[in-house]
Write a protein that holds these residues in place. Sequence first.
Motif, PDB file in Angstrom:
ATOM      1  N   LYS A  38     -48.629 -45.445  53.474  1.00  0.00           N
ATOM      2  CA  LYS A  38     -47.894 -46.573  52.907  1.00  0.00           C
ATOM      3  C   LYS A  38     -47.861 -46.455  51.381  1.00  0.00           C
ATOM      4  CE  LYS A  38     -47.851 -51.654  53.245  1.00  0.00           C
ATOM      5  NZ  LYS A  38     -48.224 -52.068  51.872  1.00  0.00           N
ATOM      6  N   ALA A  39     -49.022 -46.145  50.814  1.00  0.00           N
ATOM      7  CA  ALA A  39     -49.102 -46.057  49.353  1.00  0.00           C
ATOM      8  C   ALA A  39     -48.206 -44.936  48.824  1.00  0.00           C
ATOM      9  CB  ALA A  39     -50.551 -45.825  48.930  1.00  0.00           C
ATOM     10  N   PHE A  40     -48.214 -43.788  49.504  1.00  0.00           N
ATOM     11  CA  PHE A  40     -47.410 -42.669  49.000  1.00  0.00           C
ATOM     12  C   PHE A  40     -45.920 -42.905  49.221  1.00  0.00           C
ATOM     13  CE2 PHE A  40     -51.339 -40.390  48.366  1.00  0.00           C
ATOM     14  CZ  PHE A  40     -51.045 -39.645  47.232  1.00  0.00           C
ATOM     15  N   GLU A  41     -45.567 -43.605  50.322  1.00  0.00           N
ATOM     16  CA  GLU A  41     -44.156 -43.959  50.501  1.00  0.00           C
ATOM     17  C   GLU A  41     -43.702 -44.858  49.356  1.00  0.00           C
ATOM     18  OE1 GLU A  41     -41.810 -42.820  52.481  1.00  0.00           O
ATOM     19  OE2 GLU A  41     -43.295 -41.446  53.309  1.00  0.00           O
ATOM     20  N   GLU A  42     -44.569 -45.798  48.975  1.00  0.00           N
ATOM     21  CA  GLU A  42     -44.241 -46.679  47.852  1.00  0.00           C
ATOM     22  C   GLU A  42     -44.130 -45.880  46.560  1.00  0.00           C
ATOM     23  OE1 GLU A  42     -46.498 -50.584  49.769  1.00  0.00           O
ATOM     24  OE2 GLU A  42     -47.225 -49.731  47.882  1.00  0.00           O
ATOM     25  N   ALA A  43     -44.997 -44.871  46.444  1.00  0.00           N
ATOM     26  CA  ALA A  43     -44.958 -44.046  45.235  1.00  0.00           C
ATOM     27  C   ALA A  43     -43.663 -43.244  45.163  1.00  0.00           C
ATOM     28  CB  ALA A  43     -46.173 -43.113  45.201  1.00  0.00           C
ATOM     29  N   VAL A  44     -43.214 -42.741  46.304  1.00  0.00           N
ATOM     30  CA  VAL A  44     -41.953 -41.989  46.342  1.00  0.00           C
ATOM     31  C   VAL A  44     -40.803 -42.902  45.903  1.00  0.00           C
ATOM     32  CG1 VAL A  44     -40.267 -40.906  47.897  1.00  0.00           C
ATOM     33  CG2 VAL A  44     -42.712 -40.336  48.095  1.00  0.00           C
ATOM     34  N   PRO A  79     -37.680 -50.436  35.487  1.00  0.00           N
ATOM     35  CA  PRO A  79     -38.384 -51.092  36.604  1.00  0.00           C
ATOM     36  C   PRO A  79     -39.738 -51.602  36.116  1.00  0.00           C
ATOM     37  CG  PRO A  79     -37.769 -48.824  37.168  1.00  0.00           C
ATOM     38  CD  PRO A  79     -37.553 -48.984  35.701  1.00  0.00           C
ATOM     39  N   ALA A  80     -40.320 -52.536  36.837  1.00  0.00           N
ATOM     40  CA  ALA A  80     -41.656 -53.019  36.466  1.00  0.00           C
ATOM     41  C   ALA A  80     -42.666 -51.885  36.629  1.00  0.00           C
ATOM     42  CB  ALA A  80     -42.041 -54.201  37.361  1.00  0.00           C
ATOM     43  N   ARG A  81     -43.594 -51.786  35.656  1.00  0.00           N
ATOM     44  CA  ARG A  81     -44.610 -50.723  35.788  1.00  0.00           C
ATOM     45  C   ARG A  81     -45.699 -51.144  36.758  1.00  0.00           C
ATOM     46  NH1 ARG A  81     -46.737 -48.042  30.315  1.00  0.00           N
ATOM     47  NH2 ARG A  81     -47.716 -46.567  31.727  1.00  0.00           N
ATOM     48  N   ASP A  82     -46.119 -50.199  37.562  1.00  0.00           N
ATOM     49  CA  ASP A  82     -47.247 -50.429  38.472  1.00  0.00           C
ATOM     50  C   ASP A  82     -48.181 -49.242  38.274  1.00  0.00           C
ATOM     51  OD1 ASP A  82     -48.898 -49.996  40.801  1.00  0.00           O
ATOM     52  OD2 ASP A  82     -47.686 -51.507  41.840  1.00  0.00           O
ATOM     53  N   PHE A  83     -49.352 -49.500  37.679  1.00  0.00           N
ATOM     54  CA  PHE A  83     -50.198 -48.368  37.287  1.00  0.00           C
ATOM     55  C   PHE A  83     -50.738 -47.587  38.478  1.00  0.00           C
ATOM     56  CE2 PHE A  83     -50.456 -51.156  33.481  1.00  0.00           C
ATOM     57  CZ  PHE A  83     -49.798 -50.290  32.624  1.00  0.00           C
ATOM     58  N   GLY A  84     -50.927 -48.305  39.579  1.00  0.00           N
ATOM     59  CA  GLY A  84     -51.385 -47.602  40.779  1.00  0.00           C
ATOM     60  C   GLY A  84     -50.326 -46.628  41.265  1.00  0.00           C
ATOM     61  N   LEU A  85     -49.099 -47.125  41.400  1.00  0.00           N
ATOM     62  CA  LEU A  85     -48.015 -46.261  41.898  1.00  0.00           C
ATOM     63  C   LEU A  85     -47.650 -45.194  40.862  1.00  0.00           C
ATOM     64  CD1 LEU A  85     -45.756 -48.916  43.681  1.00  0.00           C
ATOM     65  CD2 LEU A  85     -47.325 -47.249  44.720  1.00  0.00           C
ATOM     66  N   GLU A  86     -47.817 -45.541  39.592  1.00  0.00           N
ATOM     67  CA  GLU A  86     -47.527 -44.563  38.542  1.00  0.00           C
ATOM     68  C   GLU A  86     -48.474 -43.365  38.674  1.00  0.00           C
ATOM     69  OE1 GLU A  86     -46.503 -46.288  34.681  1.00  0.00           O
ATOM     70  OE2 GLU A  86     -47.922 -44.880  33.797  1.00  0.00           O
ATOM     71  N   THR A  87     -49.744 -43.679  39.008  1.00  0.00           N
ATOM     72  CA  THR A  87     -50.728 -42.608  39.188  1.00  0.00           C
ATOM     73  C   THR A  87     -50.354 -41.730  40.382  1.00  0.00           C
ATOM     74  OG1 THR A  87     -52.442 -44.037  38.269  1.00  0.00           O
ATOM     75  CG2 THR A  87     -53.184 -42.122  39.528  1.00  0.00           C
ATOM     76  N   LEU A  88     -49.995 -42.377  41.483  1.00  0.00           N
ATOM     77  CA  LEU A  88     -49.620 -41.596  42.666  1.00  0.00           C
ATOM     78  C   LEU A  88     -48.350 -40.789  42.396  1.00  0.00           C
ATOM     79  CD1 LEU A  88     -50.358 -44.002  45.651  1.00  0.00           C
ATOM     80  CD2 LEU A  88     -51.790 -42.200  44.674  1.00  0.00           C
ATOM     81  N   ALA A  89     -47.417 -41.371  41.622  1.00  0.00           N
ATOM     82  CA  ALA A  89     -46.207 -40.627  41.270  1.00  0.00           C
ATOM     83  C   ALA A  89     -46.587 -39.401  40.442  1.00  0.00           C
ATOM     84  CB  ALA A  89     -45.243 -41.530  40.509  1.00  0.00           C
ATOM     85  N   GLY A  90     -47.611 -39.569  39.585  1.00  0.00           N
ATOM     86  CA  GLY A  90     -48.110 -38.431  38.801  1.00  0.00           C
ATOM     87  C   GLY A  90     -48.677 -37.346  39.697  1.00  0.00           C
ATOM     88  N   VAL A  91     -49.312 -37.770  40.783  1.00  0.00           N
ATOM     89  CA  VAL A  91     -49.826 -36.810  41.767  1.00  0.00           C
ATOM     90  C   VAL A  91     -48.660 -36.054  42.403  1.00  0.00           C
ATOM     91  CG1 VAL A  91     -50.919 -36.615  44.039  1.00  0.00           C
ATOM     92  CG2 VAL A  91     -51.948 -38.064  42.269  1.00  0.00           C
ATOM     93  N   LEU A  92     -47.615 -36.805  42.790  1.00  0.00           N
ATOM     94  CA  LEU A  92     -46.449 -36.180  43.434  1.00  0.00           C
ATOM     95  C   LEU A  92     -45.765 -35.204  42.472  1.00  0.00           C
ATOM     96  CD1 LEU A  92     -45.019 -39.326  45.261  1.00  0.00           C
ATOM     97  CD2 LEU A  92     -46.159 -37.353  46.317  1.00  0.00           C
ATOM     98  N   ASP A  93     -45.808 -35.536  41.171  1.00  0.00           N
ATOM     99  CA  ASP A  93     -45.201 -34.659  40.172  1.00  0.00           C
ATOM    100  C   ASP A  93     -46.090 -33.460  39.845  1.00  0.00           C
ATOM    101  OD1 ASP A  93     -42.992 -36.238  39.939  1.00  0.00           O
ATOM    102  OD2 ASP A  93     -43.764 -37.398  38.239  1.00  0.00           O
ATOM    103  N   GLY A  94     -47.352 -33.490  40.313  1.00  0.00           N
ATOM    104  CA  GLY A  94     -48.274 -32.395  40.009  1.00  0.00           C
ATOM    105  C   GLY A  94     -48.942 -32.528  38.650  1.00  0.00           C
TER     106      GLY A  94
END
Lengths: 279, 438
Positions: free
Chosen positions: A9-15, A68-83
């Motif tokens: 769920k978290a990673f889908e939100e991050a995507v 978009p509104a910043r979400d630090f949790g999702l921003e971190t996971l997005a950073g993971v997806l970006d490598g």
Amino acid sequence: MGNVAGYRKAFEEAVEYQRKWDTYRRKLALWEVGESSSRRDGAAPPKRKRGKPAPAAKPDEKQRPEPPARDFGLETLAGVLDGDILVHMHCYRADEMSLMLEFAAGYGFSIRSFHHAVEAYKIADRLAANDTAVSIWADWWGFKVEAYDGVRENAAMVTQAGARAIIHSDSATGIQRLNQEAGKALFAGRKAGVQITDEQALEWLTINPAWALGVDDRTGSLEPGKAADIVVWTGDPFSVYTQAQLVFIDGELVYERGPDSRPRSDFDLGLRDELRGAP
Amino acid sequence: MKFTTKTKLLPALLLALLAIPAPATLAAAPPAHADPLPALVIDKLILANAKIEVGDGTVIDGGSILIEDGKITRVQAGTITGIDKSATLDLQGKLVTPGLIAADTTIGLVEIGAEDSTHDDTRNNPGSIKAGYDPAPAVNADSSLISIQAIEGVTTAAVAPQGGLISGEVAWIDLLAGDHANIVAAAGVAVAANFGRSYAGSRAASLAQLREAFEDAKWYRDNQRNYERNQSRELVAHPLDLRALWPVLDRKIPLVVRAHRASDLLALIELGESLSISITIVGAAEGWKVANELAAAKITVVIQPTDNLPGSFDTLGARLDNAKLLDDAGVTVAIAHFDSHNVRNVTQEAGIAVANGLSHAAALRAITLNVAKAYGMDREYGTIAAGKVANLVVWDGPDPFELSTWAEQVWVRGHKLDMTSRQTQLRDRYMDLEVFTN
């Protein structure tokens, strides 16, 4: 398995979060060069006369795209997806580590290191194939069910399979002599017939953790250009009797063994004065 | 190691007799094909050509040890000959020490720390005086912890209940995995207690409660009939809990108290003297501050040398050279590693004590003889001497404290261990991962 549903769920939100920001950045870039955000991607840029600077575009502030509104949790996971952000994961059991390796592959990222990884030796080949390190104890086991299958040879078996082992301790006493923790794991491996060199055991404490943290270009080995993080030992670092003689961090001598060399924190003052001179 | 025998047995049969006396199989009926001739039975083992660290500080080079019926019956320099029905194992100069003894464990009572369903270490009734709780019947010989420690040289453990001001009785176990009938060598060898944190509102009140418990134990012994007739003052604990304190009052067994702060140690010295009881102190992070008083009171102290941090306000004085300072003052010091799953690391603790000033001989004594002394069990345990239980370790290196040295062979009560554990089996199953992929 509720955990994995939560991760998914978290990673889908991050995507989705990543997609929203990508869209925003694209609109912003177009707006900055004076283009309508409604232009389709790939359209030709505005024509300019050769030899003359482009006319100062005056984008209409009212048209500036809203981020978009910043979400630090999702921003971190997005950073993971970006490598851009390395993943360290708390995980004990072989089945759970295997599951998470597959999970990460499904989202196109890799797990840099599993922490504790008490059963790493059961899937050492898989860890090697995924280039995933494990940060493990030398001999802790049995304090909870997930740690029931701990063996002394964990680090040696992981190393033998070609994966990166890191000897760690989250005990305030164990961490004071991590060299001995590595020593126990080294000699247990050798006794079981796994040929581990002293250099490999040293890597468990130096370049391997540096790699796991993504700072192996700056520290973790004695090479020109790296930070002067150096320990001088009184003897073989894997002997129970050996102690640190000199410790340098960034070239600064931060510790020298001698009478009254024990560091004194603010807390010690007035409470532990009698310990002056203690080793 | 090389076997020679004084019988005419076939070597293969001989090895079978010597190598597999797993206690459980010994108790079983002999197989039908066993040789019926009693003259061929080997019931004595001689460990020859050994470097014997006796455990009291003396060393015998090229010595021999005779083991009969689970006991050491002779120890001497040179060879032992002329013993009927014996086998001799040539140790080729290897080091032999007494089996190591682990203090204050929950081995056999707790399988997994965070799994309550595996705990038998505390009696769960209200009240802080649980002296009558005897955990001996709960000791599980099938616990995986037993062989995991034993194959690394720990042959004996004090199994102590937890909780309360007085936790209960201490069982003394030999680490004979699977041997339910014999694992407990002795029950009630000591009474375990906790002092330092408050059980009664203040530590002084806790001390008073300890004193009351002993006073009531005495009163109850002298006034049992009045008690049965309901003509008794109110007692601080159930009669069975008070009864458990009688052998402490009679100085037959020690009161083993966990405590750290210097003031608490002095309070316990005073308690011991006023009640005329024998006290052992476990923990004693600030023991060095009152080392002279502990020495004068002849109190044995069990410490963990790596405890050097002010983890609480009771241990502000914790320091790495506690063992050395206590030993210098003449205190009988025992060394422990207070993690029942890893008491095997007691050799590392001993080495760290040596690295911080304790003599090597004192450190070896601290993990053998002095642990036995701490629990009043030194008549039968702790050294390699005639009359003692045959708990012995042959090491594969010259220094048992070094991280590179391992127990090569362990005997527990004369039984030769097969040197495997749940952990070695897990290791061996996964050593070659290709087995799983091909």
